[in-house]
Design a protein around this motif. Sequence first.
Motif, PDB file in Angstrom:
ATOM      1  N   THR A 131       0.828  -1.206   0.000  1.00  0.00           N
ATOM      2  CA  THR A 131       0.000   0.000   0.000  1.00  0.00           C
ATOM      3  C   THR A 131       0.865   1.260   0.000  1.00  0.00           C
ATOM      4  N   VAL A 132       0.484   2.233  -0.830  1.00  0.00           N
ATOM      5  CA  VAL A 132       1.172   3.528  -0.887  1.00  0.00           C
ATOM      6  C   VAL A 132       0.221   4.581  -0.327  1.00  0.00           C
ATOM      7  N   GLU A 133       0.689   5.316   0.690  1.00  0.00           N
ATOM      8  CA  GLU A 133      -0.153   6.311   1.351  1.00  0.00           C
ATOM      9  C   GLU A 133       0.479   7.689   1.322  1.00  0.00           C
ATOM     10  N   PHE A 189      -8.510   7.777  -6.899  1.00  0.00           N
ATOM     11  CA  PHE A 189      -8.117   9.182  -7.036  1.00  0.00           C
ATOM     12  C   PHE A 189      -7.330   9.433  -8.324  1.00  0.00           C
ATOM     13  N   PHE A 190      -6.853   8.343  -8.971  1.00  0.00           N
ATOM     14  CA  PHE A 190      -6.023   8.459 -10.163  1.00  0.00           C
ATOM     15  C   PHE A 190      -6.610   7.588 -11.269  1.00  0.00           C
ATOM     16  N   LYS A 245      -4.648   6.914   1.251  1.00  0.00           N
ATOM     17  CA  LYS A 245      -4.115   5.915   0.328  1.00  0.00           C
ATOM     18  C   LYS A 245      -4.216   6.386  -1.117  1.00  0.00           C
ATOM     19  N   VAL A 246      -3.162   6.092  -1.904  1.00  0.00           N
ATOM     20  CA  VAL A 246      -3.164   6.477  -3.319  1.00  0.00           C
ATOM     21  C   VAL A 246      -3.077   5.272  -4.253  1.00  0.00           C
ATOM     22  N   GLY A 247      -2.744   4.099  -3.745  1.00  0.00           N
ATOM     23  CA  GLY A 247      -2.650   2.927  -4.603  1.00  0.00           C
ATOM     24  C   GLY A 247      -1.715   1.882  -4.031  1.00  0.00           C
ATOM     25  N   LYS A 248      -1.209   1.020  -4.915  1.00  0.00           N
ATOM     26  CA  LYS A 248      -0.287  -0.035  -4.500  1.00  0.00           C
ATOM     27  C   LYS A 248       0.917  -0.086  -5.439  1.00  0.00           C
TER      28      LYS A 248
END
Length: 221
Positions: free
Chosen positions: A155-157, A188-189, A162-165
Amino acid sequence: MINDLQLGAKVEDVKGETLGQVKLLVANPDSNQVTHLVVAEGGLTGREIVVENKWFGSISEDGKSVRLNLSKEQLEAMPDFIEREYAAASSGTIDQGYPAQYSATYPAGGIGTMGTPLAAPLAYEAGFAAEPAVQPYTEKLNVPDNSLLVKEGTTVEALDGKVGKVKRVNYDSQSGKMSSIVVEKGLFFTEDFFIPTDMIASANQERVSLNVNKSEIHAQL
């Protein structure tokens, strides 16, 4: 040359024989230099082995395979990524070559060869002993403290959520540095996007934490 390195890429020895897969990359948080590669060996052992960057060879143009300048025997002599230290047993034996759930102690004098207690997992599997209790242990990572650990699917935060993985890594094979990570699209993207390494505050096996908000990421797309 910047390679779009696949996390999970095939790892080969110096002769081109398959050794396993890329489990994760380990980078210095100050320089972004990739210091180690963790290879998931697979097979019966299931080992995850730490390989220093001095053994790095080449990466294929499509980023789907990595060649190391070593043999299978040399790889197997290298340390595990996660090292376990078991608590001292009061009696019996511990077979640390088995997963933790099989490591246990049995009373001295158990069934075995030449009066030696049979190793705990074998005693249980053979029906000579009761189901083993888990032997307490601690774990440590065989990489430098505070390293960036980049793993597929983590997970990318951003600072505001959170914005994705993590999907892939952009790796400069000439300098040996990680230049950015590729994050899969999320709510969000609308498409996969790059996160430059200077936006990464920390990264471990559970989470990549950024030092920016989502809007700041959008601004650099």
